[in-house]
Scaffold this motif. Structure first.
Motif, PDB file in Angstrom:
ATOM      1  N   SER A  30      28.957  41.127  -8.006  1.00 36.60           N
ATOM      2  CA  SER A  30      28.067  40.122  -8.579  1.00 36.60           C
ATOM      3  C   SER A  30      28.808  38.811  -8.805  1.00 36.60           C
ATOM      4  CB  SER A  30      27.465  40.623  -9.892  1.00 36.60           C
ATOM      5  OG  SER A  30      28.482  41.011 -10.800  1.00 36.60           O
ATOM      6  N   ARG A  31      30.144  38.904  -8.912  1.00 31.21           N
ATOM      7  CA  ARG A  31      31.011  37.731  -8.893  1.00 31.21           C
ATOM      8  C   ARG A  31      32.404  38.205  -8.512  1.00 31.21           C
ATOM      9  NH1 ARG A  31      31.222  37.063 -15.449  1.00 31.21           N
ATOM     10  NH2 ARG A  31      32.996  38.436 -15.849  1.00 31.21           N
ATOM     11  N   VAL A  32      33.202  37.312  -7.945  1.00 36.73           N
ATOM     12  CA  VAL A  32      34.591  37.618  -7.634  1.00 36.73           C
ATOM     13  C   VAL A  32      35.406  37.298  -8.883  1.00 36.73           C
ATOM     14  CG1 VAL A  32      36.559  37.070  -6.166  1.00 36.73           C
ATOM     15  CG2 VAL A  32      34.255  37.173  -5.189  1.00 36.73           C
ATOM     16  N   ASP A  33      35.971  38.325  -9.508  1.00 39.71           N
ATOM     17  CA  ASP A  33      36.556  38.175 -10.836  1.00 39.71           C
ATOM     18  C   ASP A  33      37.654  37.120 -10.892  1.00 39.71           C
ATOM     19  OD1 ASP A  33      35.372  40.891 -10.468  1.00 39.71           O
ATOM     20  OD2 ASP A  33      35.781  41.026 -12.609  1.00 39.71           O
ATOM     21  N   LEU A  34      38.560  37.138  -9.909  1.00 39.59           N
ATOM     22  CA  LEU A  34      39.660  36.179  -9.916  1.00 39.59           C
ATOM     23  C   LEU A  34      39.147  34.756  -9.791  1.00 39.59           C
ATOM     24  CD1 LEU A  34      42.718  35.669  -9.924  1.00 39.59           C
ATOM     25  CD2 LEU A  34      42.682  35.941  -7.429  1.00 39.59           C
ATOM     26  N   GLN A  35      38.209  34.536  -8.897  1.00 39.67           N
ATOM     27  CA  GLN A  35      37.622  33.209  -8.723  1.00 39.67           C
ATOM     28  C   GLN A  35      36.936  32.741 -10.002  1.00 39.67           C
ATOM     29  OE1 GLN A  35      34.189  33.163  -6.207  1.00 39.67           O
ATOM     30  NE2 GLN A  35      34.453  31.031  -5.590  1.00 39.67           N
TER      31      GLN A  35
END
Length: 416
Positions: free
Chosen positions: A136-141
């Protein structure tokens, strides 16, 4: 195919953007394959309704009670733990027991997990059952964008840097081990290949909308008499809070009031924090909190604003707004990944002055609003229906395994 789906929550009711995505993708996968679901639920929660909903299309459903633990202290516990804090937060013996019980060799062809926090549970089984992760989202980004946007106190910055270092290594591990990473937009794919691994297997599956639910109003003119702007989303989510902070604190609202003194602003979404509630004291601003049905608020509003400065993924509020016929004024970050055209199906603006002017222009130019409304509805119907999106994902899963022996055949030695 036989799929095991593992979610860190049971996405019902559909009152969050992530719930919309995970619910509809699950339903679409179940329309094409046999799906068993494991989902975490709040401890002591009554799951009767949820069980009935998911049993309607899943072969089996198991809910695992989960209680959020307190966050680990930096010294010594968190610092010595190799897992990133946001991943460690979701580790619990009962979840591991449930996953291990299901993931016997040969039982499933593929495991579909939601977000990297579930990866520790499937890693021990990856040699006999491959896994994919829907992000649902790229955590690092996301955390890098928060770090660069939010004004954090020194202690919080220290914790963030500690987390980022571990998270980068964990993102690289995910890129090596996952059969596929499913992301919401091209920006997510670009980030992963540039900052994590050029070899990461990535598929872009943009967020969609339930076109039967988010239909334009049957009445010819359901809009409020006064110019009305809506901002919709969970009001305890940091990107939404930051968006409102920019809108009000950056002077956009003041500029708008000078141009249109009678404009109304609706802030619609669950769990508004105190900062968000305080905006309700400003001229023309109404903070509703959670509502049982967001559609009447979309339909009464002349436009929706999306003043987001923290991105990653795509914004369900935009595709919902397009489908129901409420024109959108957004930042480029807010609309990233949707491939919308400025002036055709959306207005884009990235500075305070441009954003205020874009809203004012849309509110005062009836022909422009009509054009944005009609083009937005057409775009939503052509590109963002969930069944078509889910079918494409289901077919991709089939192709992942079509070129190699099935896990069940290998497990039983028939191809030895």
């Amino acid at each position: 195919m036989k799929l095991l789906v593992i979610y860190p929550y049971a996405p019902w009711p559909l009152d969050r953007g992530t719930y919309q995505r995970t619910f509809h993708l699950l339903k679409s996968l179940a329309a094409h394959h046999e799906v068993d679901l494991i989902a975490l639920v709040e401890k002591d929660e009554d799951t009767t309704e949820k069980h009935a909903i998911f049993s309607g299309f899943c072969r089996s459903v198991e809910f695992v009670p989960f209680e959020h633990p307190t966050w680990q202290k930096l010294i010594p516990t968190r610092l010595l733990n190799p897992l990133p804090a946001n991943v460690q937060h979701w580790q619990q013996p009962e979840i591991k027991e449930a996953v291990d019980r299901h993931l016997q060799p040969g039982r499933y062809d593929l495991v579909h997990i939601c977000d990297l926090v579930m990866m520790p549970y499937v890693l021990p089984h990856r040699h006999h059952t491959p896994f994919v992760v829907d992000r649902s989202r790229v955590d690092l980004q996301f955390q890098l964008m928060e770090q660069g946007t939010l004004n954090l106190p020194p202690r919080e910055k220290l914790l963030r840097w500690e987390a980022l270092a571990k998270l980068w290594f964990y993102e690289r591990k995910l890129a090596r081990e996952a059969k596929l990473e499913v992301v919401c937009g091209p920006d997510d794919e670009t980030f992963l290949h540039a900052r994590v691994s050029k070899k990461a297997p990535v598929m872009v599956v943009a967020n969609g909308v339930d076109l039967d639910y988010f239909q334009p109003a049957a009445a010819p003119d359901p809009r409020d008499a006064e110019p009305t702007v809506i901002f919709c989303g969970a009001m305890d989510y940091s990107p939404n809070v930051d968006a409102l902070r920019w809108f009000f604190g950056g002077g956009i609202h003041d500029r708008l009031l000078k141009k249109l003194p009678g404009v109304k602003t609706l802030i619609v979404g669950k769990n508004p924090i105190d900062e968000v509630k305080a905006y309700g004291s400003r001229p023309g601003v109404i903070v509703t909190g959670g509502v049982p049905d967001v559609r009447p608020y979309y339909r009464r509003s002349w436009i929706q604003m999306v003043p987001l400065r923290i991105g990653g993924g795509t914004r369900l509020k935009i595709v919902e707004s397009l489908a129901i016929g409420t024109p959108v004024v957004s930042t480029s970050i807010g609309a990233q990944g949707l491939e919308l055209q400025h002036g055709h199906d959306v207005l884009l603006a990235d500075t305070e002055e441009a954003f205020a002017s874009g809203i004012a222009r849309a509110l005062t130019d009836g022909d422009l609003r009509t054009s944005l409304e009609e083009n937005g509805i057409a775009t939503a119907n052509q590109r963002f229906g969930w069944p078509a999106i889910g079918t494409r994902l289901a077919r991709r899963y089939e192709s992942l395994l079509s070129a190699e022996p099935t896990t069940s055949a290998v497990a039983h030695g028939s191809l030895a």
